[in-house]
Design an enzyme around this catalytic site. Structure first.
Site, mmCIF file in Angstrom:
data_model
loop_
_atom_site.group_PDB
_atom_site.id
_atom_site.type_symbol
_atom_site.label_atom_id
_atom_site.label_comp_id
_atom_site.label_asym_id
_atom_site.label_seq_id
_atom_site.Cartn_x
_atom_site.Cartn_y
_atom_site.Cartn_z
ATOM 1 N N GLU A 1 -14.199 2.669 6.857
ATOM 2 C CA GLU A 1 -14.988 1.995 5.824
ATOM 3 C C GLU A 1 -16.152 2.854 5.332
ATOM 4 O O GLU A 1 -16.596 2.697 4.192
ATOM 5 C CB GLU A 1 -15.494 0.649 6.353
ATOM 6 C CG GLU A 1 -14.392 -0.389 6.563
ATOM 7 C CD GLU A 1 -13.634 -0.254 7.887
ATOM 8 O OE1 GLU A 1 -13.872 0.731 8.623
ATOM 9 O OE2 GLU A 1 -12.783 -1.120 8.175
ATOM 10 N N HIS B 1 -9.622 3.415 13.152
ATOM 11 C CA HIS B 1 -9.460 2.347 12.158
ATOM 12 C C HIS B 1 -8.070 1.721 12.267
ATOM 13 O O HIS B 1 -7.090 2.413 12.531
ATOM 14 C CB HIS B 1 -9.671 2.934 10.755
ATOM 15 C CG HIS B 1 -9.453 1.951 9.641
ATOM 16 N ND1 HIS B 1 -10.343 0.926 9.389
ATOM 17 C CD2 HIS B 1 -8.456 1.827 8.733
ATOM 18 C CE1 HIS B 1 -9.888 0.220 8.348
ATOM 19 N NE2 HIS B 1 -8.736 0.737 7.949
ATOM 20 N N HIS C 1 -18.720 -5.447 8.537
ATOM 21 C CA HIS C 1 -17.993 -6.363 9.426
ATOM 22 C C HIS C 1 -18.205 -5.898 10.858
ATOM 23 O O HIS C 1 -18.762 -4.819 11.091
ATOM 24 C CB HIS C 1 -16.493 -6.414 9.082
ATOM 25 C CG HIS C 1 -15.745 -5.168 9.427
ATOM 26 N ND1 HIS C 1 -15.834 -4.023 8.675
ATOM 27 C CD2 HIS C 1 -14.910 -4.875 10.444
ATOM 28 C CE1 HIS C 1 -15.077 -3.082 9.214
ATOM 29 N NE2 HIS C 1 -14.505 -3.560 10.295
ATOM 30 N N HIS D 1 -19.638 1.874 9.549
ATOM 31 C CA HIS D 1 -20.113 0.836 8.629
ATOM 32 C C HIS D 1 -21.087 -0.081 9.360
ATOM 33 O O HIS D 1 -21.120 -0.110 10.595
ATOM 34 C CB HIS D 1 -18.932 0.026 8.097
ATOM 35 C CG HIS D 1 -18.077 -0.534 9.194
ATOM 36 N ND1 HIS D 1 -18.377 -1.700 9.853
ATOM 37 C CD2 HIS D 1 -16.955 -0.033 9.784
ATOM 38 C CE1 HIS D 1 -17.466 -1.912 10.788
ATOM 39 N NE2 HIS D 1 -16.601 -0.917 10.775
HETATM 40 ZN ZN LIG Z 1 -12.364 0.229 10.288
#
Ligand SMILES: [Zn+2]
Length: 273
Positions: free
Chosen positions: A10, A60, A116, A104
């Protein structure tokens, strides 16, 4: 000098939408290439700063985003899932420092691209020993368990600020300025990768000179509290023994973060079913 590069997607250069980081979408193919390039810039910087060994963890989704055929051949890649340490696969006492690339901000943060915490549809908040944190905190605590500090982060300005507020003045590479959850003013890949490279070089140099914040070590026992978005998610998470429930919040306490990390992952998997 051995560096682990823990990656996420992200916070990669140019990313502003879920489609760009979700397998199956046409845009994803472009951004996994850009992710590989951001990681290559960090690898180059690590070796230029005099690291001898670089391990990469593809953190990820299902851990198979980085294009191995385009990765700097001096590094090795942890890919696939589930792996014992997930986003931190490759961590142990032999690692000297960790880079967070493409990170992120935690869920609920303004002006943060795709903010998130671990699972965007499941987890509202996470506290470790009563500290509200994000993936950066969970992963930094796992590194801290092995006595290893986080020394660099790349991502948007908000992610970098959140990480330094939690971990101290490590090196940062701000590759985009978020103006919302899905909007940012982005550096081009070439410009962003120069910043990542320079930041990685400085991180390894400072680490060599002993000029880095201490590892993020949690006191034992470690308590984990997860706030889920809905009560049925909490219903499922409490199927794990020795958990406590308060509304949509489920918590447990264990001796160390290595077990806490596994317990947290298990709760999220169950909750997301
Ligand atoms: Zn991720």
């Amino acid at each position: 000098m051995k560096i682990l590069i823990a990656t996420d997607m992200e916070g990669i250069t140019g990313v502003t939408t879920w489609e760009q980081v979700t397998p199956g979408h046409a845009e994803y193919a472009r951004f996994r290439k850009l992710m590989t390039q951001d990681v290559n810039a960090a690898i180059r910087g690590a070796f230029d700063g005099d690291a001898d060994e670089v391990i990469v963890a593809d953190g990820h989704w299902n851990g198979s985003n980085i294009l191995i055929e385009e990765l700097d051949p001096r590094a090795r890649l942890n890919t696939g899932s589930p792996s014992p340490f997930s986003m931190m696969q490759g961590i142990d006492e032999s690692v000297d420092g960790v880079f967070f690339i493409g990170y992120h901000a935690r869920n609920g943060t303004p002006n943060a691209i795709l903010d998130h915490t671990w699972s965007s549809g499941t987890v509202a908040n996470v506290w470790l020993n009563d500290i509200l944190t994000g993936e950066y905190g969970l992963n930094a605590a796992v590194a801290g368990h092995f006595g290893v500090p986080i020394v660099m982060v790349s991502g948007d300005q908000t992610a970098c600020a959140q990480v330094t507020a939690s971990l101290g003045q490590i090196e940062t590479a701000v590759v985009k300025h978020a103006t919302g959850r899905f909007a940012a003013e982005c550096l081009t890949p070439q410009a962003a990768q120069e910043i990542i490279f320079a930041s990685a070089v400085r991180a390894v140099k400072r680490l060599t000179e002993g000029d880095m914040p201490d590892p993020f070590v949690l006191d034992s026992p470690v308590s984990v509290m997860v706030e889920f978005f809905t009560s049925d998610m909490a219903d499922r998470a409490t199927r794990i023994p020795f958990t406590q429930r308060d509304g949509t919040r489920v918590s447990f306490s264990v001796q160390d973060i290595a077990s806490a990390y596994n317990g947290f992952r298990a709760m999220v998997m169950l909750a997301a079913v």
